[in-house]
Design an enzyme around this catalytic site. Structure first.
Site, PDB file in Angstrom:
ATOM      1  N   PHE A   1       0.826  -1.214   0.000  1.00 13.55           N
ATOM      2  CA  PHE A   1       0.000   0.000   0.000  1.00 13.55           C
ATOM      3  C   PHE A   1       0.857   1.260   0.000  1.00 13.55           C
ATOM      4  O   PHE A   1       0.652   2.175   0.783  1.00 13.55           O
ATOM      5  CB  PHE A   1      -0.965   0.020   1.190  1.00 13.55           C
ATOM      6  CG  PHE A   1      -1.947  -1.103   1.191  1.00 13.55           C
ATOM      7  CD1 PHE A   1      -3.066  -1.078   0.385  1.00 13.55           C
ATOM      8  CD2 PHE A   1      -1.738  -2.216   1.997  1.00 13.55           C
ATOM      9  CE1 PHE A   1      -3.971  -2.127   0.387  1.00 13.55           C
ATOM     10  CE2 PHE A   1      -2.633  -3.276   2.005  1.00 13.55           C
ATOM     11  CZ  PHE A   1      -3.747  -3.223   1.193  1.00 13.55           C
ATOM     12  N   HIS A   2       1.838   1.289  -0.912  1.00  9.98           N
ATOM     13  CA  HIS A   2       2.677   2.480  -1.033  1.00  9.98           C
ATOM     14  C   HIS A   2       3.415   2.472  -2.372  1.00  9.98           C
ATOM     15  O   HIS A   2       3.427   1.477  -3.085  1.00  9.98           O
ATOM     16  CB  HIS A   2       3.689   2.570   0.117  1.00  9.98           C
ATOM     17  CG  HIS A   2       4.700   1.472   0.138  1.00  9.98           C
ATOM     18  ND1 HIS A   2       4.489   0.272   0.779  1.00  9.98           N
ATOM     19  CD2 HIS A   2       5.935   1.383  -0.416  1.00  9.98           C
ATOM     20  CE1 HIS A   2       5.542  -0.501   0.627  1.00  9.98           C
ATOM     21  NE2 HIS A   2       6.444   0.143  -0.097  1.00  9.98           N
ATOM     22  N   ALA A   3       4.012   3.617  -2.673  1.00  9.78           N
ATOM     23  CA  ALA A   3       4.929   3.771  -3.796  1.00  9.78           C
ATOM     24  C   ALA A   3       6.170   4.459  -3.257  1.00  9.78           C
ATOM     25  O   ALA A   3       6.156   5.017  -2.155  1.00  9.78           O
ATOM     26  CB  ALA A   3       4.294   4.604  -4.907  1.00  9.78           C
TER      27      ALA A   3
END
Length: 135
Positions: free
Chosen positions: A48-50
């Site tokens: 749930f990230h970049a």
């Protein structure tokens, strides 16, 4: 969006197998950090990230899991990692989620830089905003 797999050469004999991971040879960057995820509970999604600048290669050294990758324009789900001889290259500015971890999954991740919280984008709407500004 092109999904980039890296096939690692297996060296083996009657004693077993070995795979070597080497920066700028079969890993396309300088390796600054290595970590692994294991004993992930059933039904749990991770990621749930970049990353703004970080690049990674993920390898399931045991078991299996699935990835969702999203570049802000296109989303690809159900990318399966289930072999220690196959790595998934994840470039900067790619949203990622990992899921469907098998009980025996050990997910090894090689990263192009040290941990830096400032490099993370943890809110999907902010990620889309950054993508729209840059591209």
């Amino acid at each position: 969006m092109e999904i980039k797999f890296i096939e690692f050469e297996i060296k083996g004999d009657n004693r077993g197998n070995l795979i070597a991971l080497e920066e700028f040879r079969n890993i396309p960057f300088e390796i600054k950090r290595v970590y692994y995820i294991f004993v992930t509970k059933k039904g749990v999604r991770r990621g749930f990230h970049a990353h703004k600048n970080l690049q990674q290669v993920a390898v399931c050294v045991s078991g299996s899991c699935k990835f969702l990758l999203d570049n802000g324009k296109e989303r690809v789900e159900d990318i399966v990692l289930d072999s220690p001889s196959k790595g998934l290259f994840i470039d900067k500015m790619i949203w990622r989620e990992m899921y469907d971890f098998s009980e025996d999954c050990i997910l090894l991740v090689l990263a192009s830089d040290y941990y830096d919280e400032r490099d993370y984008i943890r809110d999907y709407s902010k990620f889309l905003g950054v993508i729209n500004e840059r591209y």
